[in-house]
Design a protein around this motif. Structure first.
Motif, PDB file in Angstrom:
ATOM      1  N   UNK A  28      68.023  35.338  47.919  1.00 21.09           N
ATOM      2  CA  UNK A  28      67.948  35.351  46.254  1.00 21.09           C
ATOM      3  C   UNK A  28      67.522  33.802  45.943  1.00 21.09           C
ATOM      4  N   UNK A  29      67.661  32.771  46.752  1.00 25.88           N
ATOM      5  CA  UNK A  29      67.433  31.539  46.556  1.00 25.88           C
ATOM      6  C   UNK A  29      65.850  31.365  46.195  1.00 25.88           C
ATOM      7  N   UNK A  30      65.309  32.040  47.491  1.00 24.83           N
ATOM      8  CA  UNK A  30      64.038  31.917  47.505  1.00 24.83           C
ATOM      9  C   UNK A  30      63.284  32.391  46.263  1.00 24.83           C
ATOM     10  N   UNK A  31      63.713  33.351  45.586  1.00 20.86           N
ATOM     11  CA  UNK A  31      62.981  33.886  44.308  1.00 20.86           C
ATOM     12  C   UNK A  31      63.597  33.116  43.107  1.00 20.86           C
ATOM     13  N   UNK A  32      64.466  32.200  43.156  1.00 16.27           N
ATOM     14  CA  UNK A  32      65.107  31.536  41.961  1.00 16.27           C
ATOM     15  C   UNK A  32      64.191  29.863  41.950  1.00 16.27           C
ATOM     16  N   UNK A  33      63.880  29.687  43.018  1.00 12.26           N
ATOM     17  CA  UNK A  33      63.104  28.370  43.187  1.00 12.26           C
ATOM     18  C   UNK A  33      62.071  28.267  42.129  1.00 12.26           C
ATOM     19  N   UNK A  34      61.314  29.307  41.860  1.00 11.92           N
ATOM     20  CA  UNK A  34      60.476  29.252  41.001  1.00 11.92           C
ATOM     21  C   UNK A  34      60.677  29.446  39.671  1.00 11.92           C
ATOM     22  N   UNK A  35      62.003  29.739  39.212  1.00 12.18           N
ATOM     23  CA  UNK A  35      62.333  30.064  38.013  1.00 12.18           C
ATOM     24  C   UNK A  35      62.535  28.608  37.039  1.00 12.18           C
ATOM     25  N   UNK A  38      66.097  27.292  36.381  1.00  9.04           N
ATOM     26  CA  UNK A  38      66.704  26.709  37.423  1.00  9.04           C
ATOM     27  C   UNK A  38      65.972  25.280  37.641  1.00  9.04           C
ATOM     28  N   UNK A  39      64.692  25.239  37.515  1.00  9.41           N
ATOM     29  CA  UNK A  39      64.094  23.944  37.425  1.00  9.41           C
ATOM     30  C   UNK A  39      64.822  22.778  36.223  1.00  9.41           C
ATOM     31  N   UNK A  40      64.906  23.490  35.067  1.00  9.91           N
ATOM     32  CA  UNK A  40      65.520  22.822  34.205  1.00  9.91           C
ATOM     33  C   UNK A  40      67.005  22.316  34.154  1.00  9.91           C
ATOM     34  N   UNK A  41      67.514  23.106  34.845  1.00 13.99           N
ATOM     35  CA  UNK A  41      69.106  22.911  35.242  1.00 13.99           C
ATOM     36  C   UNK A  41      69.122  21.836  36.330  1.00 13.99           C
ATOM     37  N   UNK A  42      68.250  22.018  37.212  1.00 13.79           N
ATOM     38  CA  UNK A  42      68.286  20.959  38.265  1.00 13.79           C
ATOM     39  C   UNK A  42      67.868  19.631  38.054  1.00 13.79           C
ATOM     40  N   UNK A  43      67.116  19.692  37.095  1.00 20.00           N
ATOM     41  CA  UNK A  43      66.740  18.375  36.316  1.00 20.00           C
ATOM     42  C   UNK A  43      67.878  17.509  35.257  1.00 20.00           C
TER      43      UNK A  43
END
Length: 109
Positions: A28-35, A38-43
């Motif tokens: 599941x994480x592999x497909x979410x990494x490009x989202x 998820x990048x916005x929330x990570x920042x």
């Protein structure tokens, strides 16, 4: 008592389910990494978490009492260290040391 085939099948099914449950998050994480979400929330989440912790820790702090000195000094040290070195680990450790040292020496008992 169940026969040997039944027990082996039960162990095999349990092992497969355990393996699948452990592998599922990685797929599941592999497909979410490009989202982009998820990048916005990570920042943005580290700052959001810090604000929530700040409000939670200091919400009931009686500013008029002397026991507010230790948390406020620790907060000052944490912010100062972070602005000076931009190192989250140093800031957290420094603020924690100041808070524990002041709380245990000035306000013990």
């Amino acid at each position: 008592m169940p026969d040997t085939r039944y027990l082996l099948l039960a162990v095999a099914v349990s092992a497969f389910v355990t393996w699948a449950l452990r592998a599922l998050p990685f797929t599941v994480l592999a497909s979410l990494r490009a989202s982009r979400t998820v990048q916005y929330l990570g920042a943005r989440m580290p700052a959001g978490v810090m604000v929530i912790l700040f409000v939670y820790c200091l919400r009931d702090l009686p500013l008029a009492e002397s026991r507010a000195a230790a948390p406020l000094a620790a907060l000052t040290v944490t912010v100062g260290l972070h602005l000076w070195r931009r190192n989250a680990l140093l800031s957290i450790v420094g603020g924690t040391v100041v808070s524990v040292a002041l709380a245990s020496t000035l306000f013990a008992g």
